[in-house]
Design a protein around this motif. Structure first.
Motif, PDB file in Angstrom:
ATOM      1  N   GLU A 101     -17.588   5.123 -40.637  1.00 38.01           N
ATOM      2  CA  GLU A 101     -18.809   4.310 -40.607  1.00 38.01           C
ATOM      3  C   GLU A 101     -18.596   2.969 -41.321  1.00 38.01           C
ATOM      4  O   GLU A 101     -19.058   1.926 -40.857  1.00 38.01           O
ATOM      5  N   GLU A 102     -17.882   3.018 -42.446  1.00 31.13           N
ATOM      6  CA  GLU A 102     -17.584   1.784 -43.182  1.00 31.13           C
ATOM      7  C   GLU A 102     -16.668   0.871 -42.377  1.00 31.13           C
ATOM      8  O   GLU A 102     -16.849  -0.349 -42.379  1.00 31.13           O
ATOM      9  N   ARG A 103     -15.700   1.471 -41.666  1.00 37.42           N
ATOM     10  CA  ARG A 103     -14.792   0.666 -40.834  1.00 37.42           C
ATOM     11  C   ARG A 103     -15.554  -0.035 -39.726  1.00 37.42           C
ATOM     12  O   ARG A 103     -15.314  -1.216 -39.453  1.00 37.42           O
ATOM     13  N   VAL A 104     -16.477   0.672 -39.097  1.00 41.98           N
ATOM     14  CA  VAL A 104     -17.268   0.059 -38.021  1.00 41.98           C
ATOM     15  C   VAL A 104     -18.059  -1.124 -38.567  1.00 41.98           C
ATOM     16  O   VAL A 104     -18.046  -2.214 -37.991  1.00 41.98           O
ATOM     17  N   ALA A 105     -18.739  -0.914 -39.680  1.00 43.45           N
ATOM     18  CA  ALA A 105     -19.536  -1.996 -40.275  1.00 43.45           C
ATOM     19  C   ALA A 105     -18.646  -3.160 -40.698  1.00 43.45           C
ATOM     20  O   ALA A 105     -18.990  -4.334 -40.480  1.00 43.45           O
ATOM     21  N   TRP A 106     -17.502  -2.847 -41.298  1.00 43.05           N
ATOM     22  CA  TRP A 106     -16.559  -3.879 -41.739  1.00 43.05           C
ATOM     23  C   TRP A 106     -16.060  -4.695 -40.550  1.00 43.05           C
ATOM     24  O   TRP A 106     -16.050  -5.919 -40.589  1.00 43.05           O
ATOM     25  N   ARG A 107     -15.654  -3.994 -39.506  1.00 41.77           N
ATOM     26  CA  ARG A 107     -15.142  -4.693 -38.318  1.00 41.77           C
ATOM     27  C   ARG A 107     -16.224  -5.549 -37.667  1.00 41.77           C
ATOM     28  O   ARG A 107     -15.956  -6.673 -37.236  1.00 41.77           O
ATOM     29  N   GLN A 108     -17.428  -5.003 -37.563  1.00 33.70           N
ATOM     30  CA  GLN A 108     -18.501  -5.766 -36.933  1.00 33.70           C
ATOM     31  C   GLN A 108     -18.803  -7.043 -37.711  1.00 33.70           C
ATOM     32  O   GLN A 108     -19.083  -8.077 -37.118  1.00 33.70           O
ATOM     33  N   ALA A 109     -18.729  -6.959 -39.014  1.00 34.04           N
ATOM     34  CA  ALA A 109     -19.003  -8.139 -39.835  1.00 34.04           C
ATOM     35  C   ALA A 109     -17.828  -9.111 -39.849  1.00 34.04           C
ATOM     36  O   ALA A 109     -17.991 -10.306 -39.600  1.00 34.04           O
ATOM     37  N   MET A 110     -16.647  -8.606 -40.140  1.00 36.72           N
ATOM     38  CA  MET A 110     -15.497  -9.477 -40.365  1.00 36.72           C
ATOM     39  C   MET A 110     -14.808  -9.917 -39.076  1.00 36.72           C
ATOM     40  O   MET A 110     -14.412 -11.074 -38.953  1.00 36.72           O
ATOM     41  N   CYS A 111     -14.640  -9.016 -38.132  1.00 34.50           N
ATOM     42  CA  CYS A 111     -13.972  -9.394 -36.880  1.00 34.50           C
ATOM     43  C   CYS A 111     -14.788 -10.425 -36.119  1.00 34.50           C
ATOM     44  O   CYS A 111     -14.232 -11.314 -35.480  1.00 34.50           O
ATOM     45  N   LYS A 112     -16.096 -10.319 -36.194  1.00 31.45           N
ATOM     46  CA  LYS A 112     -16.938 -11.299 -35.520  1.00 31.45           C
ATOM     47  C   LYS A 112     -16.655 -12.694 -36.064  1.00 31.45           C
ATOM     48  O   LYS A 112     -16.533 -13.655 -35.289  1.00 31.45           O
ATOM     49  N   LEU A 113     -16.525 -12.821 -37.366  1.00 36.01           N
ATOM     50  CA  LEU A 113     -16.212 -14.124 -37.958  1.00 36.01           C
ATOM     51  C   LEU A 113     -14.871 -14.646 -37.466  1.00 36.01           C
ATOM     52  O   LEU A 113     -14.739 -15.823 -37.104  1.00 36.01           O
ATOM     53  N   VAL A 114     -13.882 -13.767 -37.445  1.00 35.14           N
ATOM     54  CA  VAL A 114     -12.536 -14.154 -37.015  1.00 35.14           C
ATOM     55  C   VAL A 114     -12.550 -14.573 -35.544  1.00 35.14           C
ATOM     56  O   VAL A 114     -12.011 -15.616 -35.172  1.00 35.14           O
ATOM     57  N   PHE A 115     -13.185 -13.764 -34.702  1.00 32.81           N
ATOM     58  CA  PHE A 115     -13.210 -14.071 -33.269  1.00 32.81           C
ATOM     59  C   PHE A 115     -14.057 -15.296 -32.964  1.00 32.81           C
ATOM     60  O   PHE A 115     -13.707 -16.098 -32.097  1.00 32.81           O
ATOM     61  N   ASP A 116     -15.166 -15.465 -33.663  1.00 33.90           N
ATOM     62  CA  ASP A 116     -15.983 -16.657 -33.443  1.00 33.90           C
ATOM     63  C   ASP A 116     -15.208 -17.919 -33.809  1.00 33.90           C
ATOM     64  O   ASP A 116     -15.266 -18.923 -33.094  1.00 33.90           O
ATOM     65  N   ASP A 117     -14.446 -17.855 -34.908  1.00 35.80           N
ATOM     66  CA  ASP A 117     -13.618 -18.986 -35.310  1.00 35.80           C
ATOM     67  C   ASP A 117     -12.535 -19.260 -34.269  1.00 35.80           C
ATOM     68  O   ASP A 117     -12.318 -20.411 -33.876  1.00 35.80           O
ATOM     69  N   LEU A 118     -11.873 -18.205 -33.815  1.00 30.81           N
ATOM     70  CA  LEU A 118     -10.818 -18.361 -32.810  1.00 30.81           C
ATOM     71  C   LEU A 118     -11.386 -18.926 -31.508  1.00 30.81           C
ATOM     72  O   LEU A 118     -10.807 -19.839 -30.917  1.00 30.81           O
ATOM     73  N   LYS A 119     -12.529 -18.422 -31.094  1.00 31.52           N
ATOM     74  CA  LYS A 119     -13.153 -18.898 -29.850  1.00 31.52           C
ATOM     75  C   LYS A 119     -13.506 -20.383 -29.950  1.00 31.52           C
ATOM     76  O   LYS A 119     -13.199 -21.164 -29.040  1.00 31.52           O
ATOM     77  N   ALA A 120     -14.122 -20.789 -31.047  1.00 32.78           N
ATOM     78  CA  ALA A 120     -14.490 -22.197 -31.221  1.00 32.78           C
ATOM     79  C   ALA A 120     -13.242 -23.076 -31.239  1.00 32.78           C
ATOM     80  O   ALA A 120     -13.221 -24.154 -30.628  1.00 32.78           O
ATOM     81  N   TRP A 121     -12.203 -22.616 -31.929  1.00 35.36           N
ATOM     82  CA  TRP A 121     -10.964 -23.380 -32.000  1.00 35.36           C
ATOM     83  C   TRP A 121     -10.331 -23.519 -30.615  1.00 35.36           C
ATOM     84  O   TRP A 121      -9.881 -24.601 -30.237  1.00 35.36           O
ATOM     85  N   LEU A 122     -10.294 -22.419 -29.862  1.00 41.28           N
ATOM     86  CA  LEU A 122      -9.713 -22.467 -28.514  1.00 41.28           C
ATOM     87  C   LEU A 122     -10.488 -23.415 -27.607  1.00 41.28           C
ATOM     88  O   LEU A 122      -9.897 -24.184 -26.851  1.00 41.28           O
ATOM     89  N   HIS A 123     -11.812 -23.359 -27.681  1.00 42.45           N
ATOM     90  CA  HIS A 123     -12.624 -24.274 -26.870  1.00 42.45           C
ATOM     91  C   HIS A 123     -12.371 -25.732 -27.252  1.00 42.45           C
ATOM     92  O   HIS A 123     -12.419 -26.612 -26.388  1.00 42.45           O
ATOM     93  N   ALA A 124     -12.096 -25.980 -28.519  1.00 39.39           N
ATOM     94  CA  ALA A 124     -11.781 -27.342 -28.954  1.00 39.39           C
ATOM     95  C   ALA A 124     -10.404 -27.781 -28.453  1.00 39.39           C
ATOM     96  O   ALA A 124     -10.174 -28.968 -28.224  1.00 39.39           O
TER      97      ALA A 124
END
Length: 76
Positions: free
Chosen positions: A43-66
């Motif tokens: 349960e902690e892993r799911v919450a951790w991934r949802q919080a942290m991976c989203k930040l990482v992927f959002d950053d990567l997505k914005a960078w790629l679009h740039a």
């Protein structure tokens, strides 16, 4: 994710490229999130991934679009 990372690594080997290196640094952040999730309950892993991976992927997505306009020719 490993397949995507491998393509950038192959690109760096064939051509030293700051863009590919930057992409790899951003992708490695994803692996760091996964490493930090070790030892947590499922349960902690799911919450951790949802919080942290989203930040990482959002950053990567914005960078790629740039980056895209720099390398794609405009049809206009």
């Amino acid at each position: 994710m490993a397949r995507v990372r491998r393509k950038f690594v192959d690109f760096i080997v064939s051509q030293v490229n700051a863009i590919a290196e930057d992409a790899i640094r951003r992708i490695v952040k994803h692996y760091a999130v996964e490493k930090d999730a070790l030892g947590k309950t499922p349960e902690e892993r799911v919450a951790w991934r949802q919080a942290m991976c989203k930040l990482v992927f959002d950053d990567l997505k914005a960078w790629l679009h740039a980056q895209l306009p720099k390398y794609l020719a405009s049809p206009y």
